[in-house]
Design a protein around this motif. Structure first.
Motif, PDB file in Angstrom:
ATOM      1  N   GLU A 129      65.871  36.952  -2.313  1.00 16.37           N
ATOM      2  CA  GLU A 129      66.069  36.186  -3.539  1.00 16.37           C
ATOM      3  C   GLU A 129      67.554  35.943  -3.780  1.00 16.37           C
ATOM      4  OE1 GLU A 129      65.289  36.554  -8.354  1.00 16.37           O
ATOM      5  OE2 GLU A 129      63.913  37.572  -6.960  1.00 16.37           O
ATOM      6  N   GLY A 130      68.367  36.965  -3.522  1.00 17.96           N
ATOM      7  CA  GLY A 130      69.811  36.795  -3.653  1.00 17.96           C
ATOM      8  C   GLY A 130      70.355  35.759  -2.688  1.00 17.96           C
ATOM      9  N   ARG A 131      69.862  35.766  -1.469  1.00 22.23           N
ATOM     10  CA  ARG A 131      70.295  34.768  -0.488  1.00 22.23           C
ATOM     11  C   ARG A 131      69.872  33.365  -0.924  1.00 22.23           C
ATOM     12  NH1 ARG A 131      71.765  36.208   4.828  1.00 22.23           N
ATOM     13  NH2 ARG A 131      72.010  38.460   5.080  1.00 22.23           N
ATOM     14  N   ALA A 132      68.649  33.250  -1.446  1.00 20.92           N
ATOM     15  CA  ALA A 132      68.167  31.944  -1.891  1.00 20.92           C
ATOM     16  C   ALA A 132      69.039  31.401  -3.023  1.00 20.92           C
ATOM     17  CB  ALA A 132      66.712  32.056  -2.332  1.00 20.92           C
ATOM     18  N   ARG A 133      69.399  32.264  -3.958  1.00 23.00           N
ATOM     19  CA  ARG A 133      70.262  31.828  -5.057  1.00 23.00           C
ATOM     20  C   ARG A 133      71.632  31.388  -4.532  1.00 23.00           C
ATOM     21  NH1 ARG A 133      68.293  33.066 -10.090  1.00 23.00           N
ATOM     22  NH2 ARG A 133      66.558  34.551 -10.179  1.00 23.00           N
ATOM     23  N   ALA A 134      72.175  32.146  -3.574  1.00 22.11           N
ATOM     24  CA  ALA A 134      73.485  31.808  -3.021  1.00 22.11           C
ATOM     25  C   ALA A 134      73.469  30.470  -2.301  1.00 22.11           C
ATOM     26  CB  ALA A 134      73.948  32.909  -2.071  1.00 22.11           C
ATOM     27  N   LEU A 135      72.321  30.104  -1.742  1.00 24.70           N
ATOM     28  CA  LEU A 135      72.183  28.813  -1.075  1.00 24.70           C
ATOM     29  C   LEU A 135      71.953  27.675  -2.070  1.00 24.70           C
ATOM     30  CD1 LEU A 135      69.940  29.810   1.970  1.00 24.70           C
ATOM     31  CD2 LEU A 135      72.313  29.030   2.073  1.00 24.70           C
ATOM     32  N   GLY A 136      71.874  27.997  -3.347  1.00 23.42           N
ATOM     33  CA  GLY A 136      71.607  26.975  -4.347  1.00 23.42           C
ATOM     34  C   GLY A 136      70.129  26.697  -4.516  1.00 23.42           C
ATOM     35  N   GLY A 137      69.272  27.649  -4.124  1.00 22.99           N
ATOM     36  CA  GLY A 137      67.834  27.429  -4.197  1.00 22.99           C
ATOM     37  C   GLY A 137      67.327  27.296  -5.618  1.00 22.99           C
ATOM     38  N   VAL A 138      66.331  26.438  -5.790  1.00 25.65           N
ATOM     39  CA  VAL A 138      65.683  26.218  -7.078  1.00 25.65           C
ATOM     40  C   VAL A 138      64.457  27.112  -7.210  1.00 25.65           C
ATOM     41  CG1 VAL A 138      64.481  24.517  -8.513  1.00 25.65           C
ATOM     42  CG2 VAL A 138      66.510  23.846  -7.213  1.00 25.65           C
ATOM     43  N   THR A 139      63.682  27.190  -6.138  1.00 28.13           N
ATOM     44  CA  THR A 139      62.499  28.050  -6.132  1.00 28.13           C
ATOM     45  C   THR A 139      62.456  28.834  -4.817  1.00 28.13           C
ATOM     46  OG1 THR A 139      61.111  26.298  -5.177  1.00 28.13           O
ATOM     47  CG2 THR A 139      61.117  26.503  -7.581  1.00 28.13           C
ATOM     48  N   LEU A 140      61.816  29.992  -4.877  1.00 26.33           N
ATOM     49  CA  LEU A 140      61.589  30.833  -3.700  1.00 26.33           C
ATOM     50  C   LEU A 140      60.086  30.991  -3.558  1.00 26.33           C
ATOM     51  CD1 LEU A 140      62.840  32.674  -1.492  1.00 26.33           C
ATOM     52  CD2 LEU A 140      62.740  34.547  -3.156  1.00 26.33           C
ATOM     53  N   SER A 141      59.565  30.728  -2.372  1.00 23.66           N
ATOM     54  CA  SER A 141      58.111  30.744  -2.220  1.00 23.66           C
ATOM     55  C   SER A 141      57.713  31.200  -0.830  1.00 23.66           C
ATOM     56  CB  SER A 141      57.530  29.356  -2.490  1.00 23.66           C
ATOM     57  OG  SER A 141      58.029  28.415  -1.561  1.00 23.66           O
ATOM     58  N   GLY A 142      56.426  31.543  -0.699  1.00 24.38           N
ATOM     59  CA  GLY A 142      55.873  31.936   0.578  1.00 24.38           C
ATOM     60  C   GLY A 142      54.359  31.882   0.531  1.00 24.38           C
ATOM     61  N   ASP A 143      53.753  32.082   1.687  1.00 25.18           N
ATOM     62  CA  ASP A 143      52.300  32.076   1.803  1.00 25.18           C
ATOM     63  C   ASP A 143      51.826  33.426   2.306  1.00 25.18           C
ATOM     64  OD1 ASP A 143      52.269  29.378   1.113  1.00 25.18           O
ATOM     65  OD2 ASP A 143      52.331  28.707   3.200  1.00 25.18           O
ATOM     66  N   ALA A 144      50.616  33.801   1.912  1.00 31.52           N
ATOM     67  CA  ALA A 144      49.997  35.034   2.402  1.00 31.52           C
ATOM     68  C   ALA A 144      48.509  34.806   2.528  1.00 31.52           C
ATOM     69  CB  ALA A 144      50.271  36.189   1.445  1.00 31.52           C
ATOM     70  N   LEU A 145      47.898  35.540   3.439  1.00 32.66           N
ATOM     71  CA  LEU A 145      46.454  35.504   3.526  1.00 32.66           C
ATOM     72  C   LEU A 145      45.860  35.977   2.199  1.00 32.66           C
ATOM     73  CD1 LEU A 145      45.939  37.045   7.075  1.00 32.66           C
ATOM     74  CD2 LEU A 145      45.545  34.664   6.427  1.00 32.66           C
ATOM     75  N   ARG A 146      44.785  35.352   1.801  1.00 31.36           N
ATOM     76  CA  ARG A 146      44.131  35.717   0.547  1.00 31.36           C
ATOM     77  C   ARG A 146      43.734  37.208   0.548  1.00 31.36           C
ATOM     78  NH1 ARG A 146      41.774  32.478  -3.339  1.00 31.36           N
ATOM     79  NH2 ARG A 146      42.237  30.637  -2.068  1.00 31.36           N
ATOM     80  N   THR A 147      43.498  37.754   1.747  1.00 33.95           N
ATOM     81  CA  THR A 147      43.092  39.158   1.874  1.00 33.95           C
ATOM     82  C   THR A 147      44.271  40.125   1.961  1.00 33.95           C
ATOM     83  OG1 THR A 147      42.953  38.837   4.276  1.00 33.95           O
ATOM     84  CG2 THR A 147      40.920  38.568   3.008  1.00 33.95           C
ATOM     85  N   ASN A 148      45.496  39.612   1.952  1.00 33.29           N
ATOM     86  CA  ASN A 148      46.682  40.462   2.088  1.00 33.29           C
ATOM     87  C   ASN A 148      47.073  40.998   0.707  1.00 33.29           C
ATOM     88  OD1 ASN A 148      49.081  41.729   2.702  1.00 33.29           O
ATOM     89  ND2 ASN A 148      49.958  39.993   3.829  1.00 33.29           N
ATOM     90  N   ASP A 149      46.321  41.995   0.254  1.00 33.14           N
ATOM     91  CA  ASP A 149      46.538  42.508  -1.086  1.00 33.14           C
ATOM     92  C   ASP A 149      47.896  43.179  -1.240  1.00 33.14           C
ATOM     93  OD1 ASP A 149      45.655  44.403   0.746  1.00 33.14           O
ATOM     94  OD2 ASP A 149      44.676  45.647  -0.776  1.00 33.14           O
ATOM     95  N   VAL A 150      48.458  43.711  -0.149  1.00 32.71           N
ATOM     96  CA  VAL A 150      49.759  44.374  -0.223  1.00 32.71           C
ATOM     97  C   VAL A 150      50.853  43.362  -0.541  1.00 32.71           C
ATOM     98  CG1 VAL A 150      51.503  45.672   1.053  1.00 32.71           C
ATOM     99  CG2 VAL A 150      49.086  46.238   1.314  1.00 32.71           C
ATOM    100  N   MET A 151      50.909  42.262   0.208  1.00 36.98           N
ATOM    101  CA  MET A 151      51.938  41.253  -0.027  1.00 36.98           C
ATOM    102  C   MET A 151      51.752  40.590  -1.382  1.00 36.98           C
ATOM    103  SD  MET A 151      54.656  39.996   1.275  1.00 36.98           S
ATOM    104  CE  MET A 151      55.738  38.899   0.364  1.00 36.98           C
ATOM    105  N   ILE A 152      50.526  40.347  -1.762  1.00 32.32           N
ATOM    106  CA  ILE A 152      50.275  39.727  -3.061  1.00 32.32           C
ATOM    107  C   ILE A 152      50.753  40.635  -4.192  1.00 32.32           C
ATOM    108  CG2 ILE A 152      48.443  38.975  -4.641  1.00 32.32           C
ATOM    109  CD1 ILE A 152      46.899  38.024  -2.136  1.00 32.32           C
ATOM    110  N   ALA A 153      50.488  41.940  -4.059  1.00 34.53           N
ATOM    111  CA  ALA A 153      50.941  42.884  -5.079  1.00 34.53           C
ATOM    112  C   ALA A 153      52.460  42.958  -5.130  1.00 34.53           C
ATOM    113  CB  ALA A 153      50.356  44.266  -4.803  1.00 34.53           C
ATOM    114  N   LEU A 154      53.104  42.963  -3.960  1.00 37.73           N
ATOM    115  CA  LEU A 154      54.567  42.990  -3.923  1.00 37.73           C
ATOM    116  C   LEU A 154      55.153  41.752  -4.584  1.00 37.73           C
ATOM    117  CD1 LEU A 154      55.372  44.268  -0.301  1.00 37.73           C
ATOM    118  CD2 LEU A 154      55.673  45.506  -2.458  1.00 37.73           C
ATOM    119  N   ALA A 155      54.593  40.588  -4.263  1.00 38.41           N
ATOM    120  CA  ALA A 155      55.104  39.343  -4.833  1.00 38.41           C
ATOM    121  C   ALA A 155      54.914  39.319  -6.347  1.00 38.41           C
ATOM    122  CB  ALA A 155      54.403  38.154  -4.186  1.00 38.41           C
TER     123      ALA A 155
END
Length: 203
Positions: A129-155
């Motif tokens: 997130e810090g790198r994205a802000r430094a690049l001038g990013g507006v949004t930070l996003s990603g994709d995960a499998l619907r069954t990937n409960d670990v990544m979804i919880a982290l996000a």
């Protein structure tokens, strides 16, 4: 590219596990191709499936070549390493890309199975997130499998909004607004980064 991004792109950074152990982050270079491939092979089938959104045993050569081509199409790959008895081992990797037209930064990451539950994933997301802000990013996003409960919880814990993926029912998309003012001005023009079929969704 914003001037402050120069410092980010030149930096060697450190994140820490929950116990305070150092994980050193650096950009991948072509010399890291074999190390990166060995890391992918050493992941459990479940972890590989979650990271690359499908079954594979190793990175196909075109994908590996793209991973180590630093800055190609505004895509950057990081590896995280730790020292164990004087031996450096790879424990995590991440990839992020900037769409200059929209300010969207898309990312993907993995942590080695041995280091799950040590806080590396949340620390890596915060770092990206810090790198994205430094690049001038507006949004930070990603994709995960619907069954990937670990990544979804982290996000979700990191403040990302979770929503169904527009193009694939097996996936969810998580997204976080980094600049409210820019997001309002960009509005409906925000869209997913165009991906080469070989490296779809920042595999």
């Amino acid at each position: 590219m914003p001037t402050q991004a120069a410092a980010v792109l030149a930096a060697s950074n450190v994140i820490r596990t929950r116990r305070g152990e150092e994980v050193r982050l650096r950009f991948v270079t072509p010399d890291d191709a074999e190390v990166l491939q060995a890391y992918v092979r050493s992941l459990s089938p479940r972890s590989r499936n979650r990271r690359f959104l499908g079954a594979l045993s190793e990175l196909p050569k075109p994908v590996l070549d793209d991973f180590v081509a630093l800055g190609r199409n505004d895509r950057y790959s990081l590896i995280g390493t730790m020292d164990h008895d004087g031996v450096e081992s790879m424990v995590a990797e991440a990839r992020y890309a900037l769409d200059r037209n929209t300010g969207r930064v898309e990312f993907g990451l993995s942590v080695h199975d041995r280091w799950h539950g040590h806080g590396i994933g949340p620390a890596l997301i915060a770092h990206l997130e810090g790198r994205a802000r430094a690049l001038g990013g507006v949004t930070l996003s990603g994709d995960a499998l619907r069954t990937n409960d670990v990544m979804i919880a982290l996000a979700r814990k990191a403040g990302f909004a979770i929503q169904p993926h527009a193009d694939d029912w097996t996936l969810v998309r998580f997204e976080k607004v980094l600049s409210q003012a820019l997001a309002h001005s960009t509005g409906a023009d925000l869209h997913v980064i165009h991906n080469d079929p070989q490296i779809a969704r920042l595999r």
